[in-house]
Design a protein around this motif. Structure first.
Motif, PDB file in Angstrom:
ATOM      1  N   THR A  42      -5.593  -5.397  -2.779  1.00  9.83           N
ATOM      2  CA  THR A  42      -4.661  -5.436  -1.685  1.00  9.83           C
ATOM      3  C   THR A  42      -5.588  -4.983  -0.428  1.00  9.83           C
ATOM      4  O   THR A  42      -5.235  -5.723   0.604  1.00  9.83           O
ATOM      5  CB  THR A  42      -3.316  -4.325  -1.489  1.00  9.83           C
ATOM      6  OG1 THR A  42      -2.676  -4.580  -2.887  1.00  9.83           O
ATOM      7  CG2 THR A  42      -2.731  -4.612  -0.637  1.00  9.83           C
TER       8      THR A  42
ATOM      9  N   LEU B 168       0.969  -1.192  -0.209  1.00  8.22           N
ATOM     10  CA  LEU B 168      -0.038  -0.152  -0.055  1.00  8.22           C
ATOM     11  C   LEU B 168       0.790   1.076   0.014  1.00  8.22           C
ATOM     12  O   LEU B 168       0.758   2.384  -0.833  1.00  8.22           O
ATOM     13  CB  LEU B 168      -0.907  -0.111   1.252  1.00  8.22           C
ATOM     14  CG  LEU B 168      -2.187  -0.994   1.273  1.00  8.22           C
ATOM     15  CD1 LEU B 168      -2.835  -0.944   2.447  1.00  8.22           C
ATOM     16  CD2 LEU B 168      -2.960  -0.645  -0.086  1.00  8.22           C
TER      17      LEU B 168
ATOM     18  N   ARG C   8      -4.560  -1.749  -5.880  1.00 10.96           N
ATOM     19  CA  ARG C   8      -4.681  -1.267  -4.388  1.00 10.96           C
ATOM     20  C   ARG C   8      -5.916  -2.020  -3.608  1.00 10.96           C
ATOM     21  O   ARG C   8      -6.067  -2.226  -2.789  1.00 10.96           O
ATOM     22  CB  ARG C   8      -4.694   0.353  -4.422  1.00 10.96           C
ATOM     23  CG  ARG C   8      -5.127   0.918  -3.284  1.00 10.96           C
ATOM     24  CD  ARG C   8      -5.109   2.443  -3.200  1.00 10.96           C
ATOM     25  NE  ARG C   8      -5.418   2.960  -2.005  1.00 10.96           N
ATOM     26  CZ  ARG C   8      -4.461   3.280  -1.005  1.00 10.96           C
ATOM     27  NH1 ARG C   8      -3.245   3.037  -1.172  1.00 10.96           N
ATOM     28  NH2 ARG C   8      -4.958   3.853   0.116  1.00 10.96           N
TER      29      ARG C   8
END
Length: 248
Positions: A90, A67, A87
């Protein structure tokens, strides 16, 4: 007054000076353009490296570090759609589902023709127990990219989970026509095969097709591992397991 010859000489001198000045100016402009190209190329390279760094962190399950890398990527290139998608994935891996869902929907809103976003959101929805919503997004993604093997495998899982085994088999067969190195594809494929236990001969054919299209040892090894995991869960189906036996 100047003679004609003197005038011609003066005119030639002015032309030479002008030409020299223009050449110098063009040289400066050319150098500036070259410099701009080099800067852009260097910037693109840096962005690409930052994205690959984030992907590596995700593969190693170092999600917090991933991140952080993705935040730097966003500052360098706010329109890097693959970075935004990574992202969202994640965040999902970290269990931050609300944030992940919101980002997936934002990506789809801003990039409505990006097929991979529909596939990944479909994968997210499937993991959240919403197969109907997943189906809609997977079909949309396949409309944009009909050769997405992973999307076909995910759609096959949707159909298998909802009792539509013929359609599940069809999409597994379509998926087997295309090559992919996406490791998750092999996991999903193995899971769906395990749900089609009565289609023993057909399952055997599809298993062989997947091995034919797996281009590297890692993908093949992962598929073997996934199949072994499914066999352990299906110990009560010896006939089915005989057809699923993976040749070494």
């Amino acid at each position: 007054m100047r003679t004609d010859r003197e005038g011609q000489q003066a005119e030639q001198g002015e032309l030479l000076m002008a030409g020299s000045t223009a050449a110098k100016a063009e040289s400066v402009h050319t150098e500036a353009r070259t410099s701009d190209v080099e800067v852009l190329a260097r910037t693109d390279s840096d962005v690409g490296q930052q994205y690959e760094l984030a992907r590596t962190k995700v593969r190693k399950r170092r999600f917090a570090e991933a991140l952080a890398a993705l935040e730097e990527l966003k500052m360098a290139d706010p329109f890097h759609v693959k970075g935004h998608l990574l992202r969202a994935q994640t965040l999902q891996a970290l269990g931050r589902m609300t944030e992940s869902r919101s980002l997936f929907e934002e990506i789809l809103s801003q990039y409505p023709d990006y097929s991979e976003a529909y596939r990944e959101y479909g994968c997210f929805l499937l993991s959240e127990g919403a197969p109907e919503a997943a189906q809609a997004h997977l079909l949309k993604g396949l409309t944009l990219n009909p050769q997405d093997a992973f999307a076909h495998a995910l759609l096959a899982e949707v159909y298998a989970l909802t009792g539509r085994k013929e359609q599940a088999f069809l999409h597994l067969e379509i998926a087997s026509r295309f090559r992919t190195e996406e490791i998750r594809y092999f996991e999903v494929y193995a899971r769906v095969l395990s749900r089609l236990e009565e289609l023993t001969e057909e399952v055997h054919f599809l298993k062989e097709a997947v091995f034919t299209h797996a281009d590297n040892r890692i993908a093949k090894a992962h598929f073997k591992k996934a199949m072994r995991a499914q066999r352990r869960e299906k110990k009560g189906l010896p006939v089915f397991m005989r057809f699923l036996r993976v040749r070494s």
